[in-house]
Write an enzyme that holds these catalytic residues in place. Structure first.
Site, PDB file in Angstrom:
ATOM      1  N   HIS A  90       0.819  -1.220   0.000  1.00 14.25           N
ATOM      2  CA  HIS A  90       0.000   0.000   0.000  1.00 14.25           C
ATOM      3  C   HIS A  90       0.842   1.255   0.000  1.00 14.25           C
ATOM      4  O   HIS A  90       0.351   2.338   0.281  1.00 14.25           O
ATOM      5  CB  HIS A  90      -0.958   0.007   1.208  1.00 14.25           C
ATOM      6  CG  HIS A  90      -1.700  -1.280   1.384  1.00 14.25           C
ATOM      7  ND1 HIS A  90      -1.288  -2.248   2.276  1.00 14.25           N
ATOM      8  CD2 HIS A  90      -2.783  -1.768   0.742  1.00 14.25           C
ATOM      9  CE1 HIS A  90      -2.105  -3.290   2.190  1.00 14.25           C
ATOM     10  NE2 HIS A  90      -3.015  -3.034   1.273  1.00 14.25           N
ATOM     11  N   GLY A  91       2.126   1.111  -0.282  1.00 16.32           N
ATOM     12  CA  GLY A  91       2.954   2.283  -0.539  1.00 16.32           C
ATOM     13  C   GLY A  91       3.575   2.986   0.641  1.00 16.32           C
ATOM     14  O   GLY A  91       4.077   4.104   0.491  1.00 16.32           O
TER      15      GLY A  91
END
Ligand code: FES
Length: 137
Positions: A94-95
């Site tokens: 999710h970065g």
């Protein structure tokens, strides 16, 4: 960087260059917990470099969001991370992004810095993960 397994978890041992250590400075405004106030590390790793020896990062390589394993993003100015990226780690799930001390950047889903496990040096070149007393009670 070496990855070893401890209690079923990946533990990173990263030998940081002077250039990597220099990237840790003046990031406070961009980090969730720049001074490591959350209990994610032993007391002796509650410092700017989050380690016993500045040269070596010892961290559990599991994202504090949902448990994916972040990957290396060592190149400064990485095209995907922007011109002001100094190098560190990115979680592919999710970065979330982390600096070379495992400190999480703001505005990402991971809530806390990466965990620093208990550890101690038996000699200059032998590291014991899981004990901060060198195996002594
Ligand atoms: S598990 Fe790492 S950002 Fe979600």
């Amino acid at each position: 960087m070496m990855v070893i397994e401890w209690r079923g978890k990946p533990v990173w041992i990263l030998r940081r260059t002077p250039e990597m250590l220099a990237t840790l400075k003046n990031l406070e405004s961009k980090l969730v917990d720049p001074r490591s106030q959350e209990p994610q590390q032993p007391q002796y790793a509650n410092n700017e470099h989050r380690s016993l020896k500045p040269e070596y990062l010892v961290a559990v390589g599991i994202c504090t969001h949902l448990g994916c394993s972040p990957t290396k993003a060592f190149e400064a100015g990485d095209l995907a991370l922007g011109a002001d990226w100094r190098g560190g780690f990115i979680c592919p799930c999710h970065g979330s992004t982390f600096d070379f001390a495992g400190r999480v950047f703001k505005d990402k889903p991971a809530p806390t810095n990466l965990e620093i496990p208990p550890h101690s040096y038996l000699t200059d070149s032998r590291l014991l993960i899981g004990s901060d007393t060198g195996g002594q009670a």
